[in-house]
Design a protein around this motif. Structure first.
Motif, PDB file in Angstrom:
ATOM      1  N   GLY A  42       0.784  -4.572  13.914  1.00  0.00           N
ATOM      2  CA  GLY A  42      -0.102  -3.919  14.881  1.00  0.00           C
ATOM      3  C   GLY A  42       0.636  -3.084  15.904  1.00  0.00           C
ATOM      4  N   LEU A  43       1.973  -2.949  15.747  1.00  0.00           N
ATOM      5  CA  LEU A  43       2.757  -2.132  16.679  1.00  0.00           C
ATOM      6  C   LEU A  43       2.186  -0.704  16.734  1.00  0.00           C
ATOM      7  CD1 LEU A  43       5.528  -1.949  18.329  1.00  0.00           C
ATOM      8  CD2 LEU A  43       6.477  -0.966  16.247  1.00  0.00           C
ATOM      9  N   GLY A  44       2.158  -0.106  17.936  1.00  0.00           N
ATOM     10  CA  GLY A  44       1.736   1.286  18.079  1.00  0.00           C
ATOM     11  C   GLY A  44       0.226   1.450  18.070  1.00  0.00           C
ATOM     12  N   PRO A  45      -0.294   2.612  17.669  1.00  0.00           N
ATOM     13  CA  PRO A  45       0.405   3.760  17.078  1.00  0.00           C
ATOM     14  C   PRO A  45       1.514   4.369  17.963  1.00  0.00           C
ATOM     15  CG  PRO A  45      -1.965   3.950  16.779  1.00  0.00           C
ATOM     16  CD  PRO A  45      -1.765   2.783  17.676  1.00  0.00           C
ATOM     17  N   LEU A  46       1.294   4.455  19.283  1.00  0.00           N
ATOM     18  CA  LEU A  46       2.351   4.957  20.157  1.00  0.00           C
ATOM     19  C   LEU A  46       3.022   3.755  20.813  1.00  0.00           C
ATOM     20  CD1 LEU A  46       0.379   7.809  21.949  1.00  0.00           C
ATOM     21  CD2 LEU A  46       2.236   8.118  20.290  1.00  0.00           C
ATOM     22  N   TYR A  47       4.322   3.808  20.988  1.00  0.00           N
ATOM     23  CA  TYR A  47       5.004   2.711  21.690  1.00  0.00           C
ATOM     24  C   TYR A  47       6.326   3.187  22.265  1.00  0.00           C
ATOM     25  CZ  TYR A  47       7.719   2.219  17.315  1.00  0.00           C
ATOM     26  OH  TYR A  47       8.519   2.449  16.228  1.00  0.00           O
ATOM     27  N   ASN A  48       6.891   2.361  23.161  1.00  0.00           N
ATOM     28  CA  ASN A  48       8.187   2.686  23.751  1.00  0.00           C
ATOM     29  C   ASN A  48       9.330   1.983  23.026  1.00  0.00           C
ATOM     30  OD1 ASN A  48       6.237   2.961  26.376  1.00  0.00           O
ATOM     31  ND2 ASN A  48       7.953   4.384  26.416  1.00  0.00           N
ATOM     32  N   GLU A  49       9.134   0.693  22.749  1.00  0.00           N
ATOM     33  CA  GLU A  49      10.139  -0.065  22.013  1.00  0.00           C
ATOM     34  C   GLU A  49       9.404  -1.096  21.177  1.00  0.00           C
ATOM     35  OE1 GLU A  49      13.258   0.394  21.647  1.00  0.00           O
ATOM     36  OE2 GLU A  49      13.822   1.644  23.363  1.00  0.00           O
ATOM     37  N   ALA A  50      10.049  -1.568  20.098  1.00  0.00           N
ATOM     38  CA  ALA A  50       9.410  -2.520  19.197  1.00  0.00           C
ATOM     39  C   ALA A  50       9.686  -3.965  19.587  1.00  0.00           C
ATOM     40  CB  ALA A  50       9.873  -2.261  17.765  1.00  0.00           C
ATOM     41  N   SER A  51      10.472  -4.204  20.644  1.00  0.00           N
ATOM     42  CA  SER A  51      10.706  -5.587  21.092  1.00  0.00           C
ATOM     43  C   SER A  51      10.876  -5.622  22.607  1.00  0.00           C
ATOM     44  CB  SER A  51      11.967  -6.161  20.439  1.00  0.00           C
ATOM     45  OG  SER A  51      13.126  -5.544  20.962  1.00  0.00           O
ATOM     46  N   ARG A 228      -6.786  -1.670  20.356  1.00  0.00           N
ATOM     47  CA  ARG A 228      -5.666  -1.565  19.421  1.00  0.00           C
ATOM     48  C   ARG A 228      -4.913  -0.279  19.611  1.00  0.00           C
ATOM     49  NH1 ARG A 228      -5.213  -5.279  15.995  1.00  0.00           N
ATOM     50  NH2 ARG A 228      -6.889  -6.761  15.946  1.00  0.00           N
ATOM     51  N   ALA A 229      -5.375   0.553  20.534  1.00  0.00           N
ATOM     52  CA  ALA A 229      -4.824   1.899  20.643  1.00  0.00           C
ATOM     53  C   ALA A 229      -3.807   2.024  21.769  1.00  0.00           C
ATOM     54  CB  ALA A 229      -5.963   2.902  20.814  1.00  0.00           C
ATOM     55  N   GLY A 230      -3.470   0.897  22.440  1.00  0.00           N
ATOM     56  CA  GLY A 230      -2.433   0.949  23.469  1.00  0.00           C
ATOM     57  C   GLY A 230      -2.741   1.997  24.515  1.00  0.00           C
ATOM     58  N   ASP A 231      -1.779   2.879  24.734  1.00  0.00           N
ATOM     59  CA  ASP A 231      -1.910   3.916  25.768  1.00  0.00           C
ATOM     60  C   ASP A 231      -2.409   5.253  25.183  1.00  0.00           C
ATOM     61  OD1 ASP A 231      -1.672   4.896  28.423  1.00  0.00           O
ATOM     62  OD2 ASP A 231       0.394   5.571  28.081  1.00  0.00           O
ATOM     63  N   CYS A 232      -3.003   5.251  23.969  1.00  0.00           N
ATOM     64  CA  CYS A 232      -3.586   6.516  23.441  1.00  0.00           C
ATOM     65  C   CYS A 232      -4.794   6.871  24.305  1.00  0.00           C
ATOM     66  CB  CYS A 232      -4.202   6.426  22.057  1.00  0.00           C
ATOM     67  SG  CYS A 232      -3.405   5.551  20.789  1.00  0.00           S
ATOM     68  N   THR A 233      -5.008   8.129  24.559  1.00  0.00           N
ATOM     69  CA  THR A 233      -6.195   8.568  25.307  1.00  0.00           C
ATOM     70  C   THR A 233      -7.217   9.142  24.332  1.00  0.00           C
ATOM     71  OG1 THR A 233      -5.346  10.794  25.606  1.00  0.00           O
ATOM     72  CG2 THR A 233      -4.761   9.169  27.295  1.00  0.00           C
ATOM     73  N   VAL A 234      -8.416   9.411  24.815  1.00  0.00           N
ATOM     74  CA  VAL A 234      -9.474   9.960  23.944  1.00  0.00           C
ATOM     75  C   VAL A 234      -9.087  11.312  23.371  1.00  0.00           C
ATOM     76  CG1 VAL A 234     -11.445   8.734  24.931  1.00  0.00           C
ATOM     77  CG2 VAL A 234     -10.679  10.871  25.981  1.00  0.00           C
ATOM     78  N   ARG A 235      -8.153  11.997  24.035  1.00  0.00           N
ATOM     79  CA  ARG A 235      -7.731  13.308  23.509  1.00  0.00           C
ATOM     80  C   ARG A 235      -6.731  13.184  22.351  1.00  0.00           C
ATOM     81  NH1 ARG A 235      -7.232  17.188  28.851  1.00  0.00           N
ATOM     82  NH2 ARG A 235      -9.187  16.488  29.786  1.00  0.00           N
ATOM     83  N   GLN A 236      -6.159  11.997  22.175  1.00  0.00           N
ATOM     84  CA  GLN A 236      -5.129  11.832  21.128  1.00  0.00           C
ATOM     85  C   GLN A 236      -5.791  11.267  19.867  1.00  0.00           C
ATOM     86  OE1 GLN A 236      -2.544   9.607  23.846  1.00  0.00           O
ATOM     87  NE2 GLN A 236      -0.937  11.107  23.424  1.00  0.00           N
ATOM     88  N   THR A 237      -6.514  12.126  19.164  1.00  0.00           N
ATOM     89  CA  THR A 237      -7.336  11.637  18.053  1.00  0.00           C
ATOM     90  C   THR A 237      -6.494  11.104  16.886  1.00  0.00           C
ATOM     91  OG1 THR A 237      -7.523  13.946  17.461  1.00  0.00           O
ATOM     92  CG2 THR A 237      -9.424  12.975  18.558  1.00  0.00           C
ATOM     93  N   ASP A 238      -5.306  11.694  16.661  1.00  0.00           N
ATOM     94  CA  ASP A 238      -4.482  11.185  15.552  1.00  0.00           C
ATOM     95  C   ASP A 238      -4.050   9.755  15.835  1.00  0.00           C
ATOM     96  OD1 ASP A 238      -2.835  12.006  17.643  1.00  0.00           O
ATOM     97  OD2 ASP A 238      -1.146  12.489  16.317  1.00  0.00           O
ATOM     98  N   CYS A 239      -3.776   9.483  17.109  1.00  0.00           N
ATOM     99  CA  CYS A 239      -3.376   8.134  17.515  1.00  0.00           C
ATOM    100  C   CYS A 239      -4.556   7.177  17.365  1.00  0.00           C
ATOM    101  CB  CYS A 239      -2.881   8.185  18.960  1.00  0.00           C
ATOM    102  SG  CYS A 239      -2.416   6.596  19.619  1.00  0.00           S
ATOM    103  N   LEU A 240      -5.731   7.590  17.801  1.00  0.00           N
ATOM    104  CA  LEU A 240      -6.914   6.729  17.686  1.00  0.00           C
ATOM    105  C   LEU A 240      -7.233   6.445  16.226  1.00  0.00           C
ATOM    106  CD1 LEU A 240      -9.243   8.235  20.440  1.00  0.00           C
ATOM    107  CD2 LEU A 240      -7.942   6.113  20.540  1.00  0.00           C
ATOM    108  N   ASP A 241      -7.091   7.485  15.372  1.00  0.00           N
ATOM    109  CA  ASP A 241      -7.377   7.299  13.945  1.00  0.00           C
ATOM    110  C   ASP A 241      -6.404   6.308  13.308  1.00  0.00           C
ATOM    111  OD1 ASP A 241      -9.403   9.063  14.182  1.00  0.00           O
ATOM    112  OD2 ASP A 241      -8.345  10.778  13.274  1.00  0.00           O
ATOM    113  N   ALA A 242      -5.165   6.328  13.783  1.00  0.00           N
ATOM    114  CA  ALA A 242      -4.146   5.460  13.174  1.00  0.00           C
ATOM    115  C   ALA A 242      -4.254   4.011  13.655  1.00  0.00           C
ATOM    116  CB  ALA A 242      -2.747   5.998  13.495  1.00  0.00           C
TER     117      ALA A 242
END
Ligand code: HEC
Ligand code: HEC
Length: 407
Positions: A42-51, A228-242
């Motif tokens: 469930g990591l991401g879609p956007l993230y800063n570090e994986a641990s 599940r979308a972390g810090d994705c915003t409504v404008r970041q549709t590719d992130c929301l889709d992922a």
């Protein structure tokens, strides 16, 4: 080596149950989460570090290396994008994510350069190369935050609300030029609590901050943040889709509890016996904010050297944007106890700009201007006495076994 550590912890705690919980906490701290298409955690879609470990190495904080040519190599620094009202950027959200799962573009990459400013103090210039299209909206100026060492968190959590609120003096009623205020934060149940964690005291408990880290630094959902979308915003549709659509949160309450227990276990009680004299520290007025202990009863309140209140630290330390109720120039008094003074690459202040205690003091302004000026007016010997005292405090807490092992 792991087995040896657990034996040491179990020996210290004298309880097998505790040892098991701490082992879980440590493996969770070090766990490298994945966002792969198969077997995703469930990591991401956007993230800063994986641990957590990538930023809080064995429970420590950011590590910074400044090269002679000014280039800065750092682990554990991230970039916030809030405006004066504390709102995130309409496209990028509250912080810049420099990593993303396959198929999603990261938001951008940051490099840092150390630049000399006034009085030969060094500040970090943030060079941001966007990987997504829109420029930052007006009023959203990138601002760095260093991962703090987790060494004081257990002591911070033990302070009573009453003890913090007793020092709350927003209008400087006692006329000492210092007007600290508690950062009251909203709770999910609609209530309020004193914020005490993070550079601007934005979180009330370790557990709440652990959930916030999972959501915004790693894009993992928890019972507290179901998105599940972390810090994705409504404008970041590719992130929301992922983002995965449904299912149980990526992290459960048990995992939050294990990590919280681990963080609490990293704090010991600073041993004040044998510290050098604190006379210069008191003479400069450092103890107006860095109050040695919050409760009158030392048994209830181990040394912390912080009032846990927000103070206006002047324009030199501005973050340009606010967070919650805290303004750009307001910061929580950083506790001066811990073991972070032992960690190679540890730096001081919210963005790690200060290489040593002398530099950290010289950046103090605003409500702390008087204390800074008093320090600068001292003889070189007295200044050294003062910094030696602070340095000793920052190493007066025993190193927890996991950190001692990592050295
Ligand atoms: C990308 C780097 C990064 C990652 C990954 C990260 N943190 Fe942090 N952590 C930070 C930064 C930066 C802050 C300060 C944030 C602020 O001031 O708003 C922080 C603050 C904290 C604090 C508050 C400490 C204090 O005394 O105020 C705790 C506790 C914490 N993190 C635990 C965790 C845990 C547990 C994880 C893993 C679930 C984690 N962090 C993942 C960078 C990170
Ligand atoms: C008005 C309140 C106030 C006074 C007075 C004050 N400080 Fe601070 N101190 C702070 C705040 C707030 C921060 C966090 C600032 C930041 O990170 O941008 C801080 C940060 C620090 C740090 C960095 C700690 C770290 O781990 O990053 C040190 C060291 C420090 N202070 C020492 C001192 C000394 C020594 C004095 C007396 C000469 C002093 N302070 C006086 C409020 C104060």
């Amino acid at each position: 080596m792991r087995r040896l550590l657990i034996a040491m912890i179990a020996g210290a705690a004298g309880m097998t149950g505790v040892a098991v919980a701490q082992e879980d906490g440590l493996s969770l701290l070090k766990r490298h989460w994945t966002g792969a298409e198969t077997a995703s955690d469930g990591l991401g879609p956007l993230y800063n570090e994986a641990s957590c470990h990538a930023c809080h190495w064995f429970g420590g904080g950011a590590r910074v290396r400044q090269r002679p040519d000014g280039e800065v190599a750092a682990a554990g620094l991230l970039v916030r994008l809030t405006d004066a009202a504390g709102q995130g950027d309409p496209h990028y959200g509250i912080q810049l994510q420099n990593k993303a799962v396959t198929g999603v573009e990261p938001e951008g990459v940051v490099s840092l350069r150390a630049v000399k400013v006034l009085d030969d103090l060094t500040q970090f210039a943030i060079l941001l190369r966007r990987r997504q299209a829109p420029a930052l909206a007006a009023g959203h100026i990138p601002s760095l935050r260093a991962a703090p060492s987790l060494d004081a968190a257990g002591v911070i959590e033990r302070a009573s609300e009453a003890a913090i609120l007793k020092l709350h003096d927003p209008d400087d009623a006692d006329g000492d030029g210092i007007s600290g205020r508690a950062h009251m934060v909203k709770l999910p149940d609609g209530g309020e609590a004193v914020g005490r964690f993070n550079w601007k005291a934005t979180q009330p408990t370790i557990a709440a901050q652990v959930a916030t880290a999972f959501q915004f630094d790693m894009g993992l959902s928890t019972p507290l943040y179901l998105s599940r979308a972390g810090d994705c915003t409504v404008r970041q549709t590719d992130c929301l889709d992922a983002a995965k659509a449904s299912g149980a949160p990526d992290i459960d309450d048990q995992q939050i509890a294990s990590l919280t227990g681990l963080v609490q276990s990293l704090s010991g009680t600073a041993d004040e016996a044998g510290l050098p004299s604190s006379a210069a520290f008191q003479k400069a007025g450092c103890d107006s904010c860095h109050v040695p202990s919050l409760d009158d009863d030392p048994a209830a309140s181990p040394p912390l050297y912080s009032d846990l209140l927000l103070h206006d630290m002047g324009p030199g330390l501005t973050s340009h944007g606010g967070e919650g109720d805290a303004s750009a120039q307001e910061w929580r008094t950083t506790p001066l106890v811990g073991w972070r003074g032992h960690i190679v690459g540890h730096r001081y202040l919210h963005d790690g700009r200060a290489a040593n205690i002398d530099e950290a003091i010289r950046w103090h302004g605003g409500e702390a201007q008087r204390a800074r000026d008093a320090y600068l007016a001292m003889s070189a010997i007295e200044r050294l006495e003062l910094t030696a005292f602070v340095q000793a405090l920052l190493t007066a807490m025993p190193l927890p076994p996991i950190v001692a092992e990592a050295q």
